[in-house]
Design a protein around this motif. Structure first.
Motif, PDB file in Angstrom:
ATOM      1  N   MET A   1       0.840  -1.162   0.000  1.00  0.00           N
ATOM      2  CA  MET A   1       0.000   0.000   0.000  1.00  0.00           C
ATOM      3  C   MET A   1       0.898   1.243   0.000  1.00  0.00           C
ATOM      4  N   THR A   2       0.602   2.181  -0.844  1.00  0.00           N
ATOM      5  CA  THR A   2       1.366   3.414  -0.946  1.00  0.00           C
ATOM      6  C   THR A   2       0.771   4.455  -0.008  1.00  0.00           C
ATOM      7  N   GLN A   3       1.659   5.065   0.787  1.00  0.00           N
ATOM      8  CA  GLN A   3       1.205   6.093   1.721  1.00  0.00           C
ATOM      9  C   GLN A   3       1.134   7.431   1.000  1.00  0.00           C
ATOM     10  N   THR A   4       0.019   8.135   1.157  1.00  0.00           N
ATOM     11  CA  THR A   4      -0.124   9.463   0.581  1.00  0.00           C
ATOM     12  C   THR A   4       0.523  10.463   1.519  1.00  0.00           C
ATOM     13  N   LEU A   5       1.370  11.324   0.959  1.00  0.00           N
ATOM     14  CA  LEU A   5       2.034  12.339   1.762  1.00  0.00           C
ATOM     15  C   LEU A   5       1.109  13.512   2.024  1.00  0.00           C
ATOM     16  N   LYS A   6       1.080  13.942   3.261  1.00  0.00           N
ATOM     17  CA  LYS A   6       0.362  15.156   3.621  1.00  0.00           C
ATOM     18  C   LYS A   6       1.362  16.294   3.515  1.00  0.00           C
ATOM     19  N   LEU A   7       0.996  17.355   2.805  1.00  0.00           N
ATOM     20  CA  LEU A   7       1.872  18.505   2.649  1.00  0.00           C
ATOM     21  C   LEU A   7       1.663  19.463   3.816  1.00  0.00           C
ATOM     22  N   GLN A   8       2.738  19.724   4.554  1.00  0.00           N
ATOM     23  CA  GLN A   8       2.711  20.679   5.657  1.00  0.00           C
ATOM     24  C   GLN A   8       3.362  21.971   5.156  1.00  0.00           C
ATOM     25  N   THR A   9       2.578  23.025   5.057  1.00  0.00           N
ATOM     26  CA  THR A   9       3.079  24.316   4.577  1.00  0.00           C
ATOM     27  C   THR A   9       3.655  25.100   5.748  1.00  0.00           C
ATOM     28  N   THR A 145      29.642  11.335  12.226  1.00  0.00           N
ATOM     29  CA  THR A 145      29.342  10.722  13.518  1.00  0.00           C
ATOM     30  C   THR A 145      28.243  11.418  14.310  1.00  0.00           C
ATOM     31  N   ASP A 146      27.815  12.585  13.880  1.00  0.00           N
ATOM     32  CA  ASP A 146      26.845  13.364  14.658  1.00  0.00           C
ATOM     33  C   ASP A 146      25.756  13.897  13.741  1.00  0.00           C
ATOM     34  N   HIS A 147      25.130  12.993  13.030  1.00  0.00           N
ATOM     35  CA  HIS A 147      24.174  13.383  11.995  1.00  0.00           C
ATOM     36  C   HIS A 147      22.960  12.475  12.102  1.00  0.00           C
ATOM     37  N   GLN A 148      22.028  12.810  12.999  1.00  0.00           N
ATOM     38  CA  GLN A 148      20.823  12.016  13.179  1.00  0.00           C
ATOM     39  C   GLN A 148      19.707  12.628  12.353  1.00  0.00           C
ATOM     40  N   THR A 149      19.161  11.837  11.439  1.00  0.00           N
ATOM     41  CA  THR A 149      18.125  12.327  10.533  1.00  0.00           C
ATOM     42  C   THR A 149      16.810  11.600  10.792  1.00  0.00           C
ATOM     43  N   CYS A 150      15.733  12.355  10.778  1.00  0.00           N
ATOM     44  CA  CYS A 150      14.382  11.808  10.866  1.00  0.00           C
ATOM     45  C   CYS A 150      13.744  11.942   9.487  1.00  0.00           C
ATOM     46  N   ASN A 151      13.328  10.828   8.930  1.00  0.00           N
ATOM     47  CA  ASN A 151      12.616  10.841   7.660  1.00  0.00           C
ATOM     48  C   ASN A 151      11.150  11.154   7.958  1.00  0.00           C
ATOM     49  N   LEU A 152      10.755  12.378   7.667  1.00  0.00           N
ATOM     50  CA  LEU A 152       9.392  12.824   7.954  1.00  0.00           C
ATOM     51  C   LEU A 152       8.359  12.063   7.134  1.00  0.00           C
ATOM     52  N   HIS A 153       8.756  11.629   5.948  1.00  0.00           N
ATOM     53  CA  HIS A 153       7.864  10.864   5.068  1.00  0.00           C
ATOM     54  C   HIS A 153       7.501   9.538   5.717  1.00  0.00           C
ATOM     55  N   SER A 154       8.519   8.741   6.075  1.00  0.00           N
ATOM     56  CA  SER A 154       8.218   7.417   6.622  1.00  0.00           C
ATOM     57  C   SER A 154       7.746   7.460   8.075  1.00  0.00           C
ATOM     58  N   THR A 155       8.185   8.461   8.856  1.00  0.00           N
ATOM     59  CA  THR A 155       7.805   8.531  10.265  1.00  0.00           C
ATOM     60  C   THR A 155       6.413   9.119  10.469  1.00  0.00           C
ATOM     61  N   TYR A 156       6.094  10.200   9.731  1.00  0.00           N
ATOM     62  CA  TYR A 156       4.833  10.911   9.941  1.00  0.00           C
ATOM     63  C   TYR A 156       3.947  11.008   8.704  1.00  0.00           C
ATOM     64  N   GLY A 157       4.448  10.589   7.551  1.00  0.00           N
ATOM     65  CA  GLY A 157       3.670  10.690   6.320  1.00  0.00           C
ATOM     66  C   GLY A 157       3.526  12.111   5.816  1.00  0.00           C
ATOM     67  N   ILE A 158       4.523  12.961   6.131  1.00  0.00           N
ATOM     68  CA  ILE A 158       4.431  14.360   5.709  1.00  0.00           C
ATOM     69  C   ILE A 158       5.607  14.769   4.835  1.00  0.00           C
ATOM     70  N   SER A 159       5.335  15.780   4.061  1.00  0.00           N
ATOM     71  CA  SER A 159       6.328  16.511   3.293  1.00  0.00           C
ATOM     72  C   SER A 159       6.126  17.971   3.668  1.00  0.00           C
ATOM     73  N   CYS A 160       7.218  18.726   3.796  1.00  0.00           N
ATOM     74  CA  CYS A 160       7.112  20.121   4.192  1.00  0.00           C
ATOM     75  C   CYS A 160       7.486  21.037   3.026  1.00  0.00           C
ATOM     76  N   ASP A 161       6.806  22.157   2.943  1.00  0.00           N
ATOM     77  CA  ASP A 161       7.060  23.158   1.897  1.00  0.00           C
ATOM     78  C   ASP A 161       7.151  24.525   2.557  1.00  0.00           C
ATOM     79  N   ILE A 162       8.313  25.163   2.415  1.00  0.00           N
ATOM     80  CA  ILE A 162       8.517  26.504   2.980  1.00  0.00           C
ATOM     81  C   ILE A 162       7.970  27.539   2.003  1.00  0.00           C
ATOM     82  N   ILE A 163       7.116  28.419   2.518  1.00  0.00           N
ATOM     83  CA  ILE A 163       6.570  29.486   1.661  1.00  0.00           C
ATOM     84  C   ILE A 163       7.005  30.839   2.204  1.00  0.00           C
ATOM     85  N   GLU A 164       7.278  31.742   1.294  1.00  0.00           N
ATOM     86  CA  GLU A 164       7.707  33.095   1.643  1.00  0.00           C
ATOM     87  C   GLU A 164       6.512  33.929   2.058  1.00  0.00           C
TER      88      GLU A 164
END
Length: 165
Positions: A1-9, A145-164
């Motif tokens: 099943m494909t997860q639909t990404l929620k866009l967080q503006t 050695t000090d680079h911890q990344t959280c994948n927002l897509h797989s963890t929360y199902g979101i993608s973020c978009d910065i708007i001016e």
């Protein structure tokens, strides 16, 4: 099943010291003879070999699905040539992921630096220019050695978009 990404503006207001305080410091130019005080970058670089370099980034849009933190050093970023840029941040947390509701974005002018607190989650810099050179101060092995990344897509199902704003 494909997860639909929620866009967080994420609206990106111009950065200000008081609104950026939960994530770090905004460092503006001061007179050369000003004594050291709490307005200066409060650095933590004693857990390894400091690395100061110029990092070139190419136009990369403003959408992201991952956010990163460094827990062994503060990181300082600033653009050269007065070019503005964008950064998304979330406050440091004890958990292995940030709270997605706490992610904020800022529009940063090219005449200041930002210093990120230890553990501040961040995505970017993001730029609208063809390329921007950035001063970057961190540790020599931060990205290894000090680079911890959280994948927002797989963890929360979101993608973020910065708007001016």
């Amino acid at each position: 099943m494909t997860q639909t990404l929620k866009l967080q503006t994420l609206p990106a207001p111009w950065i200000a010291p008081e609104t950026f305080a939960p994530y770090g410091q905004v460092i503006w130019a001061t007179d050369d003879d000003k004594p050291y005080d709490l307005q200066d970058a409060q650095l933590i670089l004693d857990r390894g070999t400091p690395r100061f370099y110029i990092m070139r980034l190419h136009q990369n849009g403003r959408k992201f699905t991952a956010i990163t933190r460094h827990q062994n050093c503060t990181q300082c970023l600033g653009s050269l040539e007065g070019k503005d840029w964008f950064l998304a941040v979330a406050p440091p947390s004890e958990t292995p992921q940030p709270d997605p509701e706490q992610i904020r974005a800022f529009h940063i002018p090219g005449n200041c630096f930002v210093k990120l607190h230890l553990g501040t989650w961040h995505a970017g810099p993001y730029i609208d220019h063809d390329f921007v050179d950035f001063y970057n101060l961190e540790l020599s092995d931060t990205n290894i050695t000090d680079h911890q990344t959280c994948n927002l897509h797989s963890t929360y199902g979101i993608s973020c978009d910065i708007i001016e704003l």
